[in-house]
Write an enzyme that holds these catalytic residues in place. Structure first.
Site, PDB file in Angstrom:
ATOM      1  CE1 TYR B 101      -3.612   2.658   1.016  1.00 40.67           C
ATOM      2  CE2 TYR B 101      -1.739   3.600   2.189  1.00 40.67           C
ATOM      3  CZ  TYR B 101      -3.007   3.729   1.665  1.00 40.67           C
ATOM      4  OH  TYR B 101      -3.677   4.921   1.771  1.00 40.67           O
ATOM      5  CD  GLU B 189      -5.875   4.556  -0.817  1.00 44.91           C
ATOM      6  OE1 GLU B 189      -6.027   5.085   0.292  1.00 44.91           O
ATOM      7  OE2 GLU B 189      -6.782   3.911  -1.381  1.00 44.91           O
TER       8      GLU B 189
END
Lengths: 295, 378
Positions: B101, B189
């Site tokens: 992530y 993101e």
């Protein structure tokens, strides 16, 4: 006494010839604020005439306003695209207190501008704020003067009109204010709740503080914990946005519940845990302040 | 402003971040054609502004163009968290050896862009933060200097041990930071950032939010706004310069100022009602804005009473009163309107309203109670 602004405030208005800047300059002059200069690039040498006839010299730069008129405070009414630049110009010119009224300044611009102001040892209030008023003495920004009256209560808020609502109710009940401060509804602001509470704590005339917060971020929670350790005067708190859905911006750029963080419930809980009396309705603010003051 | 995954991937691609090839389709036939062109297995992904697309059945693997078409047929038109899927992204399916992530947002507490990275990718980062905070590394970037090379390397080094992967990820960190700043993002993101079995690091999902306040200087980014992805009432409100959020109750609210608008909604709830919306008409009053506000509120069939709460500062009460009268002449307003006005030019406003047959209150509590009662009776 008061915080941030008083009779020694010498104000320069950045964007004095704009629609908002000119209107509110007249209002500030009429309230008794010493508005000593205006800045509009390209209009240096001209004068701005307030509604009551007061003539205010216009300069091209804040630096000139500081040198020639001794300005120590700035109010920024400049459009969003240029506002962060105007804030930095003021701090660079040696202005100690910069009040940014402008709404809609890009957040990344403000991350740089807020840091720039701090690096120069100056204080920034806002952006996207109504400014501050010391009743009966001076106002910088757009808070309507007639709803305030001098007295012992400090008011600090992230909102504009909700502050007016609370202040008007205090005034109607005969409870006056030392200074009312709007810190602004953006996610990145200069002066926060803790900075303002600290200033009220150091002001000998402020006997109680009203703190009006809203959803989004953790500023209220941190301020509540700080107040418990550091503030000797009582605080009455209110949080707007109990019915706000998560993930939606409620008008203010900073009023957003992210994931499960920044809810009204969480903030009210932090208030209660740290000894801050929580008003459930705006009208309860007045009654709780009365209790605090023992009047 | 939220943008779609395929749009976010375009921004990433422009910044140099490796992203698998793919294109967006609005029909099963288009999806088939794209799958043929790409060759091999593809993923068909619903393009809506919502998380949880996979769980909702909006992300499917296809091993042939025909399968891609049938997945597209199933996904197009489906509803994910109340949003209708109108487009699917058809993209090359990558083999995955590991998932990480990588995200950036503006940290309000430190007022800096903040990286969050974790080797636990492909899952909800809030959940990782709650259950295993040590698995996340945070880095706050000083906006004066930007992301420094050693900082980018440090983030990559936290995720990977293989020097080649660290090197690729270091470059991606810098590229992502640049994309974040250049597009004035409030959030960017990559989840997951994958490593393929042969060691390539790639972004196979992308999520980006743009700072609304910066759109004036990003005309190309503004074009990415998908009007289909927001309720028509919110588009109308934005164009009229109003802040509006639709809610589920029956008391329509029209207020000046965001804080007061929220407090008014809360008070509706306190007195036993439910607000139908958040609506801030803003500071500078203009009768046209009030007309637009009333059009938007009355378009909601749930609304059984309309509540005005105006504290005049910059907003002039007489302007609002004129707007209410004008709207009632121009459009048919079925629900009863209750009005509270106080502050600047209050007396003129009350005169305008009473001439037009409206009555007004001066207290906030009484007007909210009245609106709640009227909505309950309807």
């Amino acid at each position: 006494m008061s915080i941030f602004i008083d009779d020694s405030t010498r104000l320069v208005v950045q964007g004095i010839t704009g629609r908002d800047g000119s209107f509110h300059t007249s209002q500030m002059v009429e309230y008794g604020t010493h508005v000593v200069a205006g800045v509009t690039p390209g209009k240096g040498g001209q004068h701005f005439t307030a509604q009551n006839g007061t003539r205010i010299p216009i300069f091209n730069t804040v630096e000139e306003a500081v040198e020639q008129e001794g300005a120590n405070t700035a109010a920024v009414y400049v459009p969003p695209a240029f506002a962060a630049g105007a804030v930095m110009e003021a701090a660079d010119a040696g202005i100690a207190f910069v009040v940014a009224i402008t709404e809609g300044i890009p957040v990344l611009d403000m991350t740089r501008a807020a840091q720039f102001v701090r690096d120069r040892g100056a204080r920034l209030l806002g952006p996207n704020c109504p400014g501050a008023i010391t009743p009966g003495v001076a106002k910088v920004g757009i808070i309507p003067g007639q709803i305030t009256t001098p007295g012992p209560v400090g008011v600090v808020s992230r909102s504009g009109t909700l502050t007016y609502e609370a202040v008007a109710q205090l005034t109607a009940a005969g409870i006056g204010q030392t200074t009312c401060v709007g810190i602004g509804g953006d996610p990145v602001i200069g002066t926060d709740f803790i900075d303002t509470l600290r200033a009220f704590g150091e002001d000998p005339d402020t006997e109680a503080v009203v703190m009006i917060g809203e959803i989004g971020g953790t500023d209220e929670q941190e301020a509540a914990a700080w107040a418990r350790e550091n503030l000797e005067i009582p605080v009455v708190g209110f949080i707007a946005g109990q019915t706000a859905p998560p993930g939606r911006r409620m008008g203010h750029a900073g009023a957003i519940i992210s994931g499960s963080s920044g809810t009204a419930e969480e903030k009210m809980k932090a208030f209660e845990e740290n000894g801050i009396a929580v008003a459930r309705r705006p009208v309860d603010i007045r009654d709780l302040v009365r209790e605090c003051l023992g009047t | 402003m939220d943008i779609h995954e395929y749009q976010a991937k375009e921004l990433f691609r422009a910044a140099g971040i490796p992203v698998p090839p793919g294109r967006v389709a609005t029909t099963p036939d288009e999806a088939r054609a794209i799958a043929e062109e790409l060759g091999g297995s593809v993923v068909v992904k619903a393009q809506v502004h919502s998380g949880g697309r996979g769980k909702a059945g909006g992300v499917k693997l296809a091993t042939s163009p025909d399968e891609a078409a049938s997945h597209a047929e199933a996904i197009l038109g489906m509803s994910i968290r109340g949003l209708e899927v109108k487009q699917v992204l058809v993209t090359v399916a990558e083999d995955i050896a590991s998932e990480a992530y990588v995200g950036i947002l503006v940290d309000r507490a430190t007022q800096r862009p903040m990286f969050m990275v974790s080797a636990e990718g492909g899952v909800d980062i809030e959940e990782v933060a709650a259950t295993n905070p040590d698995a996340i590394r945070k880095l706050r970037v000083d906006p004066r200097y930007g992301l420094l090379p050693h900082q980018a390397y440090g983030l990559a080094n936290f995720l990977y041990t293989d020097p080649g992967q660290v090197k690729q990820a270091t470059r991606i960190m810098a590229q992502l930071y640049n994309a974040f700043v250049e597009n004035s993002c409030s959030m960017a993101e990559i989840n997951p950032l994958i490593v393929t079995p042969n060691g390539e690091v790639k972004a196979i999902d992308a999520k980006v939010s743009i700072d609304e306040s910066a759109l004036f200087r990003l005309p190309e980014v503004e074009k990415l706004r998908d009007l289909d992805a927001e309720p028509p009432a919110e588009t109308r409100a934005r164009e009229a310069g109003l802040s509006f959020v639709k809610l589920d109750g029956n008391v329509g609210c029209c207020v000046n100022g965001a804080g007061l608008a929220m407090a008014t909604m809360d008070l509706v709830k306190t007195y036993g009602g439910e607000p139908a919306n958040f609506l801030d008409i803003g500071g500078s009053s203009n009768p046209d804005k009030v007309v637009a506000a009333l059009e938007i509120i009355t378009a909601d069939p749930n609304v059984k009473a309309i509540l005005f709460n105006i504290f005049g500062g910059i907003t002039r009460c007489d302007d609002v009163a004129r707007g209410i009268v004008e709207a009632s002449n121009r459009i048919r307003i079925e629900p009863p309107i209750v009005i509270r006005l106080t502050g600047t030019n209050e007396a003129e406003a009350l005169e305008i309203l009473s001439e037009a047959g409206f009555s007004a209150f001066t207290g906030m509590d009484e007007v909210v109670q009245k609106a709640v009662d009227l909505a309950a009776q309807a």
